[in-house]
Design a protein around this motif. Sequence first.
Motif, PDB file in Angstrom:
ATOM      1  N   ARG A   6       0.158   3.691   4.065  1.00  0.00           N
ATOM      2  CA  ARG A   6       0.067   4.689   2.989  1.00  0.00           C
ATOM      3  C   ARG A   6      -0.648   4.120   1.778  1.00  0.00           C
ATOM      4  NH1 ARG A   6       3.558   8.967   3.531  1.00  0.00           N
ATOM      5  NH2 ARG A   6       5.205   8.631   5.079  1.00  0.00           N
TER       6      ARG A   6
ATOM      7  N   ASN B 245      -0.963   5.842  -2.078  1.00  0.00           N
ATOM      8  CA  ASN B 245      -0.650   7.033  -2.887  1.00  0.00           C
ATOM      9  C   ASN B 245      -0.319   8.195  -1.959  1.00  0.00           C
ATOM     10  OD1 ASN B 245      -0.980   5.704  -5.378  1.00  0.00           O
ATOM     11  ND2 ASN B 245      -3.199   5.837  -5.123  1.00  0.00           N
ATOM     12  N   ASP B 246      -1.056   9.310  -2.060  1.00  0.00           N
ATOM     13  CA  ASP B 246      -0.703  10.435  -1.177  1.00  0.00           C
ATOM     14  C   ASP B 246      -1.540  10.439   0.110  1.00  0.00           C
ATOM     15  OD1 ASP B 246      -3.058  11.103  -2.476  1.00  0.00           O
ATOM     16  OD2 ASP B 246      -2.581  13.252  -2.539  1.00  0.00           O
ATOM     17  N   SER B 247      -2.360   9.413   0.311  1.00  0.00           N
ATOM     18  CA  SER B 247      -3.118   9.303   1.564  1.00  0.00           C
ATOM     19  C   SER B 247      -2.292   8.528   2.580  1.00  0.00           C
ATOM     20  CB  SER B 247      -4.402   8.504   1.345  1.00  0.00           C
ATOM     21  OG  SER B 247      -5.184   9.089   0.361  1.00  0.00           O
ATOM     22  N   TYR B 248      -2.462   8.857   3.834  1.00  0.00           N
ATOM     23  CA  TYR B 248      -1.827   8.016   4.859  1.00  0.00           C
ATOM     24  C   TYR B 248      -2.587   8.086   6.166  1.00  0.00           C
ATOM     25  CZ  TYR B 248       0.357  12.203   6.898  1.00  0.00           C
ATOM     26  OH  TYR B 248       0.568  13.414   7.487  1.00  0.00           O
TER      27      TYR B 248
END
Length: 311
Positions: free
Chosen positions: A142, A144-147
């Motif tokens: 991950r 931040n809000d990316s994964y």
Amino acid sequence: MNSQKTIKKNFTLSGITLHSAEISNIKVNPAPANTGILFKRTDLKVPHIESLLNANIENVVYSELCTKLSNEYGHSVSTIEHLMSAFHGLEIDNAIIEIDKAELPILDGSSLEYVSEIERAGIKNLQAKRKIINITRPIIFRDNDSYIKVTPANNMSINYTIVYDHKLINKQNFIFDLDSTYNYKNIISNSRTFGFKDEVEFLRDKGLIAGGSLENAIVLDDDGIMNQSVLRYDDEFVRHKVLDFIGDIYLLGYRVRGNFEIFKGGHRLTHELIKSIMSDRSNWKYKDDILDSDEITFSSLNHKKKLSASL
Ligand SMILES: [Zn+2]
């Protein structure tokens, strides 16, 4: 036997590079089994060994805008991801790429020209078994809000989502199974890279993407796309991200079986996932490990039977 492949004969390609705006000439050559994908810088006046760069995760160095390899002697080659994608998509295991600059040509911003040249050269089976790895447990990286997440599976599947605040993109999702060279060629390979006008101007001011133009990238402004040509697909943006992912994940050094889910991904996220996978040997196994151990058990059983029969 699932045999390793290379190309039947060499081919050459030339074109402008995205970042340095030079003309880069490449010659892609057949290579023996177990070579992998190997780059050779022909412009450097250094011993042969120092001019070589293996396309694997150990040689990947951080680069914001592309995938870049650097060897222990400090020599590098950049923007390899679209050629790597074509190799992965067309199931080429081995090739040696001679290149006279530090960056590959950007061509039309997709991998279509590479695919066409590989097909024209022809594909050759080698007398060696291809190694494939299976992911054994879920792994996630991950930022931040990316994964990016991989789970065990019997094939290689990709589920990619991108989110951009632009009316032509908003949220796009694409699901693709990398199980057919025909599908790679016809569904993925002609999707072009893209950028936003503000971002492009900012990067140009920093001396980057000097070779970028509407000939080799889709450029978006507030009204739509600035290119004369139309989009090749409404979801060309997310398809290109799948194209990039197929190239980057090949830096594992093997074909891989796993279900990959990517949310707002990019080159770095894929590289970090590969490092996570490779950091623990129990995260993966060779596809035939089970078969091999079965064979061992079977032969040792036979051996025991023979032993007991002789007693
Ligand atoms: Zn790309």
